[in-house]
Design an enzyme around this catalytic site. Structure first.
Site, mmCIF file in Angstrom:
data_model
loop_
_atom_site.group_PDB
_atom_site.id
_atom_site.type_symbol
_atom_site.label_atom_id
_atom_site.label_comp_id
_atom_site.label_asym_id
_atom_site.label_seq_id
_atom_site.Cartn_x
_atom_site.Cartn_y
_atom_site.Cartn_z
ATOM 1 C CG HIS A 219 -9.377 59.605 -10.096
ATOM 2 N ND1 HIS A 219 -8.771 59.227 -11.269
ATOM 3 C CD2 HIS A 219 -10.582 60.127 -10.451
ATOM 4 C CE1 HIS A 219 -9.572 59.490 -12.285
ATOM 5 N NE2 HIS A 219 -10.677 60.053 -11.824
ATOM 6 C CB SER A 223 -4.760 65.835 -13.259
ATOM 7 O OG SER A 223 -5.703 64.843 -13.576
ATOM 8 C CE LYS A 247 -6.933 71.487 -24.198
ATOM 9 N NZ LYS A 247 -6.428 72.430 -23.184
ATOM 10 C CG ASP A 248 -9.456 64.053 -23.103
ATOM 11 O OD1 ASP A 248 -8.341 64.558 -23.311
ATOM 12 O OD2 ASP A 248 -9.850 63.705 -21.975
ATOM 13 C CD GLU A 291 7.069 46.003 -36.056
ATOM 14 O OE1 GLU A 291 7.732 46.527 -36.980
ATOM 15 O OE2 GLU A 291 5.855 45.793 -36.137
#
Length: 429
Positions: A219, A223, A247-248, A291
């Site tokens: 912040h 972004s 959108k998220d 894994e």
């Protein structure tokens, strides 16, 4: 970053005004993920994966806390308690499969998030601290996932712990002492299981804390965006809510659909059948593999098959495995190009594609049998991995000629819809 055009939180109801005065939590939320936080208007769906990583972590914490209520970290009963969760606890099979596959979903989302950062140059100034905290989160995730893999106390769990901790003994002088300290003994047993369980329970909360720092650091500069150019004014931004919350939301919906398909229809797709056999120190599996999300690093570890200088091969493997991750800490300074986004760096984009193929090859080699052909493939792929960051990347940054950048985010958005404006040279940024 301070945006003078950002909306400010002004509570209207008396209760909210009182709460904002005494504990400004609504203001914090509003300024962090609400209309008070402007973000670049051209973010695409690749920016969803940061939020998806947070969603995956919350799922892991919730399912992990409930599973811990039924799990017994004792070598005599750990395997049986895992089966008890699967068979006797109401919804236990769902919790266990959600937690096990949630780890894979979490790591997959983070790998995509890292790949997006590499492509769009999210590690470049002024966002170096965001990237560095992200690498810390990744290291903590790897440690948490490894310890979690040991807890079911199946054959792969036991022998994975035996092999991975055994590599610490390659450190000259103190290696064996470190290994015994990690395990609490000479081999994985009750002490190791208790330690791994305790740390596996604790580290997700540490990760959550570092994520808060990660978001806080984000912040400050704001972004990044697909063009890599800085925000020039209000016309380049939109409020985070409702534009990117919607959108998220789409991304979260797709995430849970894929997650549900994995849990309900293919819960053991990413696991190993030998881990449904109780740990037996006297029976070594024919082929020990970790894994899937550890496979590229495991391939680097296995690629050193001969001593070099005065350092044994085993130690070279350990140093290379950890170095392959620690190398990411120096990425903001290894790539000196003034252009952030690979969309305007054709040569860098080509080499980044080669790196992706290289990592996939390492993943294949990590899970394949150690025959001569696979070992050679792993050695070549490992060499290229380090060469990409230490040699190719600095050379490309100095030699390539990037495409012209748009003058602003708005110009790039308009050009996408058929309108064009003159662009300025890339080196001006």
């Amino acid at each position: 970053m301070s945006f003078p055009w950002a909306k400010h939180y002004e509570p209207k109801q008396p209760l909210m005004r009182w709460l904002d005065e005494k504990l400004p939590l609504p203001r914090l939320v509003y300024n962090s993920i609400g209309a008070g936080y402007p973000v670049p208007r051209n973010l695409n769906y690749w920016w969803n994966f940061g939020v998806l990583a947070g969603v995956a972590l919350v799922c892991q914490i919730i399912t992990g806390v409930v599973l811990a209520m039924h799990y017994a970290p004792n070598a005599l009963v750990a395997f049986g308690s895992t089966e008890h969760i699967m068979r006797d606890v109401n919804g236990g099979w769902l919790l266990r499969y959600a937690h096990a596959n949630g780890a894979s979903m979490f790591l997959f989302v983070v790998y995509v998030h890292i790949a997006r950062g590499l492509y769009y140059g999210s590690y470049k100034a002024p966002r170096e601290m965001v990237w560095l905290l992200g690498v810390v989160i990744f290291l903590l995730m790897m440690a948490t996932a490894f310890m979690g893999y040991v807890l079911p106390w199946g054959q792969m769990s036991f022998w994975g712990a035996q092999v991975i901790t055994g590599f610490f003994s390659a450190i000259p002088g103190v290696g064996e002492t470190i290994r015994i300290w990690l395990l609490g003994g000479f081999a994985p047993d009750n002490a190791a299981l208790n330690r791994f369980f305790s740390l596996h329970y604790l580290l997700p909360f540490v990760i959550f804390g570092v994520i808060i720092l990660h978001i806080w650091a984000l912040h400050i500069p704001g972004s990044s965006n697909p063009t890599g150019v800085d925000v020039k004014g209000e016309q380049d931004t939109v409020p985070f809510h409702p534009y990117y919350t919607a959108k998220d939301g789409v991304g979260v919906g797709v995430f849970f659909v894929v997650f549900a398909v994995l849990v309900f229809f293919a819960p053991n797709l990413l696991g190993h059948p030998d881990n449904y056999i109780e740990a037996n120190p006297l029976s070594t599996p024919a082929h020990i593999v970790p894994e899937w999300y550890f496979l590229p690093f495991y391939a680097i570890l296995k690629s050193f098959t001969f001593n070099f200088l005065w350092i044994p091969a085993k130690l070279w493997g350990v140093l290379a495995m950890f170095g392959s991750i620690l190398l990411l800490f120096f990425l903001p300074w290894l790539d000196s190009s003034p252009v952030r986004s690979a969309s305007y760096r054709p040569k860098y984009r080509w080499f980044l594609g080669v790196l992706l193929v290289d990592v996939l090859v390492l993943g294949y080699v990590g899970g394949a049998e150690p025959i001569a052909r696979n070992v050679m493939m792993g050695q070549i792929a490992s060499a290229y991995y380090f060469a990409h960051f230490l040699i190719i990347l600095p050379m490309v940054a100095r030699s390539e000629r990037p495409r012209p950048l748009p003058n602003s985010i708005t110009e790039a958005v308009l050009a996408k819809h058929g309108e064009t404006q003159p662009a300025q040279p890339a080196l001006a940024h």
